[in-house]
Design a protein around this motif. Structure first.
Motif, PDB file in Angstrom:
ATOM      1  N   PHE A 397       0.820  -1.222   0.000  1.00  0.00           N
ATOM      2  CA  PHE A 397       0.000   0.000   0.000  1.00  0.00           C
ATOM      3  C   PHE A 397       0.848   1.264   0.000  1.00  0.00           C
ATOM      4  CE2 PHE A 397      -2.904  -3.245   1.445  1.00  0.00           C
ATOM      5  CZ  PHE A 397      -4.068  -2.918   0.770  1.00  0.00           C
ATOM      6  N   GLU A 398       2.136   1.098  -0.336  1.00  0.00           N
ATOM      7  CA  GLU A 398       3.031   2.247  -0.240  1.00  0.00           C
ATOM      8  C   GLU A 398       2.542   3.434  -1.084  1.00  0.00           C
ATOM      9  OE1 GLU A 398       5.127   3.127   1.872  1.00  0.00           O
ATOM     10  OE2 GLU A 398       5.889   4.910   0.836  1.00  0.00           O
ATOM     11  N   PHE A 399       1.999   3.144  -2.268  1.00  0.00           N
ATOM     12  CA  PHE A 399       1.508   4.246  -3.131  1.00  0.00           C
ATOM     13  C   PHE A 399       0.437   5.064  -2.405  1.00  0.00           C
ATOM     14  CE2 PHE A 399      -2.779   2.895  -4.287  1.00  0.00           C
ATOM     15  CZ  PHE A 399      -2.748   1.557  -3.894  1.00  0.00           C
ATOM     16  N   TYR A 400      -0.283   4.411  -1.520  1.00  0.00           N
ATOM     17  CA  TYR A 400      -1.370   5.058  -0.756  1.00  0.00           C
ATOM     18  C   TYR A 400      -0.796   5.717   0.502  1.00  0.00           C
ATOM     19  CZ  TYR A 400      -5.236   4.524   2.761  1.00  0.00           C
ATOM     20  OH  TYR A 400      -6.156   4.668   3.765  1.00  0.00           O
ATOM     21  N   LEU A 401       0.080   4.981   1.186  1.00  0.00           N
ATOM     22  CA  LEU A 401       0.614   5.471   2.458  1.00  0.00           C
ATOM     23  C   LEU A 401       1.481   6.722   2.281  1.00  0.00           C
ATOM     24  CD1 LEU A 401       1.469   2.067   4.150  1.00  0.00           C
ATOM     25  CD2 LEU A 401      -0.417   3.631   4.699  1.00  0.00           C
ATOM     26  N   LYS A 402       2.109   6.834   1.113  1.00  0.00           N
ATOM     27  CA  LYS A 402       2.977   7.982   0.850  1.00  0.00           C
ATOM     28  C   LYS A 402       2.229   9.304   1.097  1.00  0.00           C
ATOM     29  CE  LYS A 402       6.479   9.028  -2.589  1.00  0.00           C
ATOM     30  NZ  LYS A 402       6.940   8.717  -3.937  1.00  0.00           N
ATOM     31  N   ALA A 403       0.971   9.311   0.715  1.00  0.00           N
ATOM     32  CA  ALA A 403       0.178  10.540   0.875  1.00  0.00           C
ATOM     33  C   ALA A 403       0.000  10.899   2.350  1.00  0.00           C
ATOM     34  CB  ALA A 403      -1.180  10.370   0.208  1.00  0.00           C
ATOM     35  N   PHE A 404       0.212   9.915   3.250  1.00  0.00           N
ATOM     36  CA  PHE A 404       0.047  10.175   4.687  1.00  0.00           C
ATOM     37  C   PHE A 404       1.345  10.653   5.333  1.00  0.00           C
ATOM     38  CE2 PHE A 404      -4.208   8.434   5.652  1.00  0.00           C
ATOM     39  CZ  PHE A 404      -4.501   7.860   4.418  1.00  0.00           C
ATOM     40  N   ARG A 405       2.429  10.684   4.567  1.00  0.00           N
ATOM     41  CA  ARG A 405       3.726  11.082   5.137  1.00  0.00           C
ATOM     42  C   ARG A 405       4.002  12.561   5.023  1.00  0.00           C
ATOM     43  NH1 ARG A 405       6.364   6.213   5.717  1.00  0.00           N
ATOM     44  NH2 ARG A 405       5.798   4.651   4.174  1.00  0.00           N
ATOM     45  N   PHE A 406       3.240  13.244   4.176  1.00  0.00           N
ATOM     46  CA  PHE A 406       3.616  14.626   3.858  1.00  0.00           C
ATOM     47  C   PHE A 406       2.456  15.600   4.019  1.00  0.00           C
ATOM     48  CE2 PHE A 406       6.197  11.669   1.387  1.00  0.00           C
ATOM     49  CZ  PHE A 406       7.483  12.033   1.794  1.00  0.00           C
ATOM     50  N   GLY A 407       1.649  15.382   5.036  1.00  0.00           N
ATOM     51  CA  GLY A 407       0.579  16.349   5.284  1.00  0.00           C
ATOM     52  C   GLY A 407      -0.789  15.810   4.910  1.00  0.00           C
ATOM     53  N   MET A 408      -1.402  15.079   5.831  1.00  0.00           N
ATOM     54  CA  MET A 408      -2.750  14.523   5.594  1.00  0.00           C
ATOM     55  C   MET A 408      -3.693  15.075   6.654  1.00  0.00           C
ATOM     56  SD  MET A 408      -4.856  12.575   3.964  1.00  0.00           S
ATOM     57  CE  MET A 408      -4.040  11.353   2.940  1.00  0.00           C
ATOM     58  N   PRO A 409      -4.721  15.797   6.259  1.00  0.00           N
ATOM     59  CA  PRO A 409      -5.657  16.334   7.268  1.00  0.00           C
ATOM     60  C   PRO A 409      -6.572  15.233   7.819  1.00  0.00           C
ATOM     61  CG  PRO A 409      -6.439  16.842   5.062  1.00  0.00           C
ATOM     62  CD  PRO A 409      -5.126  16.134   4.882  1.00  0.00           C
ATOM     63  N   PRO A 410      -7.161  15.462   8.996  1.00  0.00           N
ATOM     64  CA  PRO A 410      -8.203  14.534   9.458  1.00  0.00           C
ATOM     65  C   PRO A 410      -9.333  14.539   8.427  1.00  0.00           C
ATOM     66  CG  PRO A 410      -7.871  16.338  11.040  1.00  0.00           C
ATOM     67  CD  PRO A 410      -6.980  16.608   9.882  1.00  0.00           C
ATOM     68  N   HIS A 411      -9.883  13.392   8.148  1.00  0.00           N
ATOM     69  CA  HIS A 411     -10.922  13.349   7.111  1.00  0.00           C
ATOM     70  C   HIS A 411     -11.843  12.159   7.300  1.00  0.00           C
ATOM     71  CE1 HIS A 411      -7.629  10.841   5.491  1.00  0.00           C
ATOM     72  NE2 HIS A 411      -8.574  10.184   4.862  1.00  0.00           N
ATOM     73  N   GLY A 412     -12.934  12.174   6.557  1.00  0.00           N
ATOM     74  CA  GLY A 412     -13.895  11.075   6.614  1.00  0.00           C
ATOM     75  C   GLY A 412     -14.735  11.091   5.356  1.00  0.00           C
ATOM     76  N   GLY A 413     -15.557  10.078   5.205  1.00  0.00           N
ATOM     77  CA  GLY A 413     -16.385  10.034   3.995  1.00  0.00           C
ATOM     78  C   GLY A 413     -17.260   8.804   4.007  1.00  0.00           C
ATOM     79  N   PHE A 414     -17.875   8.567   2.867  1.00  0.00           N
ATOM     80  CA  PHE A 414     -18.797   7.429   2.780  1.00  0.00           C
ATOM     81  C   PHE A 414     -18.994   6.989   1.341  1.00  0.00           C
ATOM     82  CE2 PHE A 414     -21.413  11.269   2.561  1.00  0.00           C
ATOM     83  CZ  PHE A 414     -22.269  11.018   1.503  1.00  0.00           C
ATOM     84  N   GLY A 415     -19.561   5.792   1.194  1.00  0.00           N
ATOM     85  CA  GLY A 415     -19.941   5.271  -0.118  1.00  0.00           C
ATOM     86  C   GLY A 415     -21.414   4.901  -0.089  1.00  0.00           C
ATOM     87  N   LEU A 416     -22.129   5.340  -1.108  1.00  0.00           N
ATOM     88  CA  LEU A 416     -23.570   5.057  -1.203  1.00  0.00           C
ATOM     89  C   LEU A 416     -23.818   4.295  -2.503  1.00  0.00           C
ATOM     90  CD1 LEU A 416     -26.445   7.646  -0.751  1.00  0.00           C
ATOM     91  CD2 LEU A 416     -26.233   6.404  -2.895  1.00  0.00           C
ATOM     92  N   GLY A 417     -24.581   3.221  -2.434  1.00  0.00           N
ATOM     93  CA  GLY A 417     -24.902   2.448  -3.640  1.00  0.00           C
ATOM     94  C   GLY A 417     -26.100   3.073  -4.343  1.00  0.00           C
ATOM     95  N   VAL A 418     -25.868   3.576  -5.548  1.00  0.00           N
ATOM     96  CA  VAL A 418     -26.937   4.278  -6.277  1.00  0.00           C
ATOM     97  C   VAL A 418     -28.092   3.326  -6.591  1.00  0.00           C
ATOM     98  CG1 VAL A 418     -27.490   5.458  -8.446  1.00  0.00           C
ATOM     99  CG2 VAL A 418     -25.380   6.015  -7.217  1.00  0.00           C
ATOM    100  N   GLU A 419     -27.762   2.106  -7.003  1.00  0.00           N
ATOM    101  CA  GLU A 419     -28.842   1.159  -7.330  1.00  0.00           C
ATOM    102  C   GLU A 419     -29.585   0.727  -6.071  1.00  0.00           C
ATOM    103  OE1 GLU A 419     -25.712   0.774  -8.462  1.00  0.00           O
ATOM    104  OE2 GLU A 419     -25.911   1.197 -10.602  1.00  0.00           O
TER     105      GLU A 419
END
Ligand code: ATP
Ligand code: MG
Length: 446
Positions: A397-419
């Protein structure tokens, strides 16, 4: 164009009315039904908006034209020029007396399935002939509602400052666990179809996009055949930065869902009535019950379940009925999901006061999960620990984790199934009704 009928002058049925009495008009569409009563014949010509009546008094129509129009097979596509006449007896208050026609595509007989026949056709036959099935007005109505649902959702999210984005659907790693990944060969390497835009949505929070949403396909190799799972579904995903906790995310969920339902209720009165659905407006805030409270409610209703255990499909339905009775709402949140039940969800933030619980929630509609979401873990050491606890390797997951090394704000979200949303809103028996060309374990065509 045969017979020189100029399509530039074509009007869709909804643009015509009795007030145009005496005008020359051009219409085009599908021959839905023909009735020959000897001295007079009637044709119902259908387009996306509805039907118009062509009236052919035998004595007043040129014999060649009369014959061609009255014998052309049902569902052929034709263009007709003629004179519009106000007529109170016609369904729309007017009819068209043809003076010229062009047969644009003559339908073969017999038809693979009827369009207006009242007989019940099984879903499998309908899906195998979907182009034909979609001509039926009650089926088309579902997609008009779908359009309004997405329109209302975009309207709400845009007004709340969310930016619409698109993220890749060919990905190097899954976000929802290996069992439902579709593998594909990507220039000799292994790749997957995205199960969710999760990791990219979070990367965009690191990129400083603050508030984003995406409406795009998501792919899951669902192993069981149910009426609420598809292999390819449309996911409406939201991610937002600088949240204080999962509550901030829940407010967007309920605002979005309520706005979309109101938008549909106002815009689609004809479609809802055709589908037998009462327009309704659902007013937030919606009830919030902790996972533990839900389990206790189910225990009280006689269900065998322990606190911390997953609520199965039957339990979810029971809970839907209980909440409706006790709180008067078809929509509600199940909050504070146990960490153990969100094991695969390594990016879920755990509660500081009790790490055996997450701030994650599901949002339910009539006892069916519509949304999952919550605050994410933005602190790198904890995120890495959670990946390892899930027996996954942080290197993958390094490609993903890299974004957490250089300034990641607290965040949240969700996924909704349209169908899922449409399925519940329109009370349809099967989620496949809500997709133009559904994909499931056995169906990959049309
Ligand atoms: P479920 O438990 O119902 O299988 P999930 O918890 O695996 O769903 P999430 O990963 O939470 O699904 O996805 C977010 C939303 O996407 C779900 O709440 C649901 O509305 C929708 N969704 C998930 N999987 C499917 C699917 N296979 N077909 C249609 N919609 C789906
Ligand atoms: Mg879920």
């Amino acid at each position: 164009m045969p017979d020189a009928i100029d399509m530039a002058t074509r009007a869709r049925s909804s643009k015509l009315s009795a007030s145009m009495d005496g005008q020359e008009v051009t219409v085009a569409g599908w021959v839905q039904d023909t009735r020959n009563l000897g001295g007079i014949s009637f044709i119902q010509l259908r387009d996306r908006d509805g039907t118009v009546q062509l009236t052919l008094p035998k004595k007043k129509i040129e014999p060649g034209l009369f014959k061609e129009l009255t014998t052309i097979p049902r569902e052929s596509v034709i263009a007709v020029r003629g004179t519009l006449k106000a007529n109170k007896e016609a369904r729309a208050g007017f009819e068209i007396i043809p003076s010229a026609m062009a047969a644009l595509n003559v339908a073969e007989t017999p038809l693979p399935m009827g369009v207006i026949d009242k007989v019940n056709i099984d879903l499998d036959t309908r899906l195998s002939n979907r182009f034909m099935d979609l001509r039926r007005e009650q089926v088309l109505a579902i997609f008009k509602v779908r359009d309004a649902l997405l329109g209302g959702s975009r309207e709400y999210l845009s007004s709340e400052g969310f930016l619409e984005v698109q993220t890749p659907k060919i990905v190097a790693a899954g976000a929802e666990g290996g069992a439902t990944l579709f593998k594909l060969s990507y220039f000799g390497r292994e790749a997957y179809l995205a199960q969710s835009p999760q990791l990219y949505k979070q990367s965009l929070m690191g990129a400083g996009f603050e508030r984003i949403f995406e409406i795009a396909p998501a792919y899951r190799a669902e192993l069981s055949d149910t009426v609420r799972h598809l292999s390819e579904f449309t996911s409406l995903d939201v991610e937002m930065s600088f949240v204080k906790d999962s509550d901030d995310v829940m407010k967007v969920v309920e605002g979005l869902v309520a706005h979309a339902i109101t938008h549909v209720s106002r815009k689609c009165t004809a479609e809802l009535s055709m589908l037998g659905i009462e327009p309704s407006e659902q007013k937030p805030p919606f009830p919030r019950l902790t996972h533990e409270e839900c389990v206790r409610l189910l225990q009280g209703a006689g269900k065998k379940i322990e606190v911390g255990q997953d609520i199965d499909t039957d339990g979810e339905k029971m809970l839907g009925d209980i909440v409706k009775k006790e709180h008067g709402s078809r929509l509600y949140f199940i909050t504070r999901f146990p960490t153990e039940l969100k094991r695969g969800t390594f990016y879920a933030m755990r509660l500081d006061e009790d790490p055996s619980l997450t701030g994650y929630f599901d949002f339910e509609f009539d006892g069916e999960e519509l949304v999952s979401g919550g605050q994410r873990e933005h602190r790198l050491p904890r995120l890495i620990a959670q990946i390892e606890e899930n027996d996954m390797s942080p290197e993958a997951f390094e490609f993903y984790l890299k974004a957490f090394r250089f300034g990641m704000p607290p965040h949240g979200g969700f996924g909704l199934g349209v169908e899922r949303f449409l399925h519940m809103l329109l009370r349809l028996p099967n989620i496949r009704e809500c997709v133009l060309f559904p994909r499931d374990r056995v169906r990959i065509a049309p």
